[in-house]
Scaffold this active site. Structure first.
Site, PDB file in Angstrom:
ATOM      1  N   SER A 132     -64.875   7.540  -5.463  1.00 15.32           N
ATOM      2  CA  SER A 132     -65.124   8.363  -4.414  1.00 15.32           C
ATOM      3  C   SER A 132     -63.475   9.380  -5.099  1.00 15.32           C
ATOM      4  O   SER A 132     -63.205  10.596  -4.872  1.00 15.32           O
ATOM      5  CB  SER A 132     -64.592   8.254  -3.028  1.00 15.32           C
ATOM      6  N   LYS A 156     -61.674   9.559   4.278  1.00 11.14           N
ATOM      7  CA  LYS A 156     -61.729  10.410   3.274  1.00 11.14           C
ATOM      8  C   LYS A 156     -60.641  11.855   2.801  1.00 11.14           C
ATOM      9  O   LYS A 156     -60.904  12.807   2.310  1.00 11.14           O
ATOM     10  CB  LYS A 156     -63.338  11.279   2.841  1.00 11.14           C
ATOM     11  N   ARG A 159     -55.359   2.776  -2.328  1.00 13.50           N
ATOM     12  CA  ARG A 159     -55.866   1.845  -0.708  1.00 13.50           C
ATOM     13  C   ARG A 159     -53.897   0.202  -1.545  1.00 13.50           C
ATOM     14  O   ARG A 159     -54.396  -0.660  -1.258  1.00 13.50           O
ATOM     15  CB  ARG A 159     -56.995   0.140  -1.288  1.00 13.50           C
TER      16      ARG A 159
END
EC number: 5.4.2.12
Length: 532
Positions: free
Chosen positions: A65, A331, A261
């Site tokens: 992504s 997202k 992350r």
């Protein structure tokens, strides 16, 4: 003075919606998707590439992504950090990296510990195992005497038990160079949360910063014991394997190259004003992150950001046009930070809306996620009639695809298909044009060749459908638009600019997916009307 409503260009990114012709174990093909099926049948469509060199990654490397949205927004193939760092290790230039050398110089005289934190994975999405081994080699050359490895297992961008061969490969390298030891073990579910579920991060933090509760078994024995309980890599509870806590005066290298992350654990380890759970600041620490996770972090960065000029959002802003971005929590960074080339601050006229993701342990428990709320937000923005560009991401196919549960992934896909009907209805009211595509594949492959759940992305192409609106006709085509069949994600931004009749800047090396108009203009296509 009242202005006429703007007919927008709406870019819909169906995250993880890949194309695979085989129907078996294919959540997208097996799901009921009447909206996408009818759009694919009636409107111009093509397949575009989203992996490997087409998005700046090594040959054979699946997209993700972050990379996908970066390439879409940049309108060019952006060399990825995975490649930059791998090249530096391969050609030896990492041995001259100033941030890493500075850290080594600070801890070497004190014989302090060097801690290596990161995802121990060959997935290549957030990190790469080769980079950890390269850092061990660097530490050996630099005369560091004690290297503590904090193992974070994957199971999401890799198979669910690939942690075991990864750990064995690390141990082989440790034995070879006679340096390093694995001192903690944690699944990425805990150490790499990005949704402010601080209770998870706290568990990983406490294990990394304390020598209490040492398990006593080897790391492979501990991991196998979790496997025997049907707890796989992503969900391994944080466990202290051996002494080697992070202490004042130590050095830390966080070698994830993807920021999203890695940020929360970094905040806990470095920020003086951190308040999301109780902890005493460990200070001083010599701390290096491979890439820039957040400009506010008090750390050195080994590989500085690449500056991208004249990206899509910037060009829209330069034209004095308004744009709207929307996604749910999972997202949201992708349609904002990554889409804008790594810039946190919105461009002039850029409005953003974050829709909270549901608070569940795994998204198979809520496959609809927050798609309905995302749709309501986007439809409201479209119907304001003030935005020339609207960008929306539907997270469901990717996030539920990552669970490896086919039935849930099918429900996720069907949810998104229903949402498209409402979205298209709003666009039709203003005569806007819609581009529907994806950033990478995922949900079209739910089982691997061995019959095990497949939880990672794929290298498959993704669909792209162009729905030309009555109020946003593409100049010179008379309603008969044809699309190239050799496209990639970098070609989407130039396509949008062509639809908006905005010149494509020279920095955008992508090419519009719209074929040049033929001499003979054919009759306009009858638009699909969605019944709600």
């Amino acid at each position: 003075m009242t202005h006429a409503p703007i007919s927008p260009v709406v870019l819909v990114i169906l995250d993880g919606w890949g194309y695979r012709p085989q129907r078996s174990d294919n959540a997208i093909a097996m799901a009921k998707t009447p909206i996408m099926d009818s759009l694919w049948e009636v409107y111009p469509h093509t397949l575009i590439r989203t992996s490997a060199k087409d998005v700046g990654l090594p040959e054979g490397q699946m997209g993700n992504s972050e990379v996908g949205h970066l390439n879409i927004g940049a309108g060019r193939v952006v060399p990825q950090e995975l490649v930059r760092i791998s090249d530096a290790i391969e050609d030896g230039s990492i041995q001259q990296n100033q941030a890493l050398l500075k850290l080594c110089a600070e801890i070497r005289p004190k014989k302090s510990k060097l801690h290596l934190i990161g995802l121990c994975s060959e997935g290549g999405v957030h990190s790469h195992l080769d980079h950890l081994l390269g850092l061990l080699d660097l530490a050996k050359v630099q005369g560091i005497s004690d290297v503590c490895i904090h193992v974070i297992t994957d199971g999401r961008d890799t198979n669910v038990t690939d942690g075991m061969p990864a750990i064995k490969r690390i141990q082989e390298h440790i034995n070879k160079i006679k340096l390093g030891r694995m001192v903690t073990l944690s699944g990425r579910y805990y150490a790499m949360d990005r949704d402010r579920r601080w209770d998870r991060v706290e568990k990983a933090y406490n294990v990394m910063t304390s020598d209490q509760g040492i398990d006593g078994r080897s790391i492979t024995e501990v991991l196998q014991a979790f496997y025997d309980q049907n707890i796989t890599d992503e969900f391994i509870p944080p466990t202290r394997i051996a002494p080697g806590a992070i202490e004042a005066g130590d050095g830390v290298i966080f070698y994830n190259f993807r920021p999203d992350r890695a940020r929360q654990l970094c905040y806990a380890l470095t920020m003086p004003d951190f308040e999301d759970f109780d902890r005493d600041l460990i200070s001083p620490l010599s701390f290096v992150t491979f890439t820039q996770y957040d400009p506010k972090l008090p750390v050195d960065v080994a590989f500085a950001p690449q500056n991208l000029n004249n990206i899509l959002g910037q060009v829209i802003a330069q034209q004095g046009l308004k744009q709207f971005r929307c996604a749910e929590t999972e997202k949201y960074p992708h349609v904002t930070y990554f889409f804008n080339g790594g810039l946190e601050k919105p461009f002039e006229g850029e409005v953003r809306e974050l829709i909270p993701s549901p608070k569940v342990a795994t998204y198979d428990q809520a496959p609809a996620m927050s798609a309905a709320a995302v749709t309501t937000s986007v439809c409201g923005a479209i119907e304001q009639g003030i935005y020339s560009l609207v960008v929306v991401n539907y997270a469901n196919p990717d996030m539920v695809g990552h669970t490896g549960i086919l039935d849930a992934a099918m429900k996720a896909v069907e949810t998104v298909d229903l949402c498209l009907a409402k979205l298209l209805s709003s666009v039709n009211k203003l005569g806007g044009t819609v581009l529907i595509t994806a950033d990478h594949g995922n949900a079209e492959t739910m089982v691997d060749e061995s019959g095990n759940p497949w939880t990672a992305h794929t290298t498959n192409p993704v669909p792209l459908i162009l729905i030309e609106g009555e109020g946003r006709k593409i100049p010179g085509h008379g309603g008969d638009v044809q699309l190239r069949d050799d496209g990639r994600l970098a070609d989407i931004a130039p396509t949008i600019l062509e639809i908006l009749s905005i010149p494509v800047p020279v920095e955008m090396t992508g090419r519009s997916l719209i074929k040049p108009a033929e001499v003979e203009i054919k009759a306009s296509r009858t638009p699909v009307r969605i019944s709600l």
